[in-house]
Design an enzyme around this catalytic site. Sequence first.
Site, mmCIF file in Angstrom:
data_model
loop_
_atom_site.group_PDB
_atom_site.id
_atom_site.type_symbol
_atom_site.label_atom_id
_atom_site.label_comp_id
_atom_site.label_asym_id
_atom_site.label_seq_id
_atom_site.Cartn_x
_atom_site.Cartn_y
_atom_site.Cartn_z
ATOM 1 C CG HIS A 269 64.878 10.282 36.877
ATOM 2 N ND1 HIS A 269 65.712 11.255 37.390
ATOM 3 C CD2 HIS A 269 63.708 10.899 36.616
ATOM 4 C CE1 HIS A 269 65.063 12.407 37.441
ATOM 5 N NE2 HIS A 269 63.845 12.214 36.976
ATOM 6 C CB CYS B 80 64.488 14.084 34.053
ATOM 7 S SG CYS B 80 62.786 14.405 34.485
ATOM 8 C CD GLU C 166 68.983 9.533 37.586
ATOM 9 O OE1 GLU C 166 68.879 9.138 36.404
ATOM 10 O OE2 GLU C 166 68.251 10.420 38.072
HETATM 11 N N1 GLN Z 1 59.807 18.727 34.587
HETATM 12 C C1 GLN Z 1 60.919 19.106 35.403
HETATM 13 C C2 GLN Z 1 61.560 20.387 34.889
HETATM 14 O O1 GLN Z 1 61.261 20.852 33.864
HETATM 15 C C3 GLN Z 1 61.963 18.015 35.420
HETATM 16 C C4 GLN Z 1 61.558 16.905 36.350
HETATM 17 C C5 GLN Z 1 62.682 15.976 36.703
HETATM 18 O O2 GLN Z 1 63.851 16.222 36.404
HETATM 19 N N2 GLN Z 1 62.360 14.906 37.405
HETATM 20 O O3 GLN Z 1 62.388 20.963 35.535
#
Ligand code: GLN
Length: 189
Positions: free
Chosen positions: A171, A80, A173
């Site tokens: 995610h 992410c 995890e």
């Molecule tokens: N979109 C978020 C960012 O750019 C990331 C979101 C997440 O890690 N759940 O920081």
Amino acid sequence: MSVKIGVLGVQGAVAEHIKTLERNGVEAVNVKRLEDLSDINGLILPGGESTTIGRLIVQGNMKEKIQELAKNGMPVFGTCAGMVLLSEKIEGGEPAHLGLLNATVNRNGFGRQVHSFEKELNIEGIAEGFNGVFIRAPYISEVGPSVKVLETIDEKVVAVEQDNILAVSFHPELTRDDRIINYFINKCK
Ligand code: GLN
């Protein structure tokens, strides 16, 4: 061989990654400062807020060291916000952070909080029928020739691998399915 994997611990979903590593028999290091990077076989960049994590990496003097380790072949796994941190380009002109992945990322590509969702994914060569948990997730819109696309949703790239670098929009995890993390652990051996 015993493996030690660092989880960048400055902000975000740190504890969940540490728990996942430990239940798979790996020694996890919570990386909060430069010294913590000196004795690891791999590094996880967790989800969170990429702008905040990026700033704390610079403040902690860790940026160059992470770049050097990755360029020397140490496996790095971004989930992410970690995917955002790794990418060479961020859509909208925001400056890149680590620039280790030859790709362009759209930071909140699937929308904000209301657009969080789960979807069954087939991560090529790693996991079929994997439940992807997406939270304000980014996606990759363009990849360079050395980047292998492992899964897409409507042409939005959500999983990639470029040699020692692995990145996913979601995610893993937050699930009990450890197939992706075990793939990464094996890269670190
Ligand atoms: N979109 C978020 C960012 O750019 C990331 C979101 C997440 O890690 N759940 O920081």
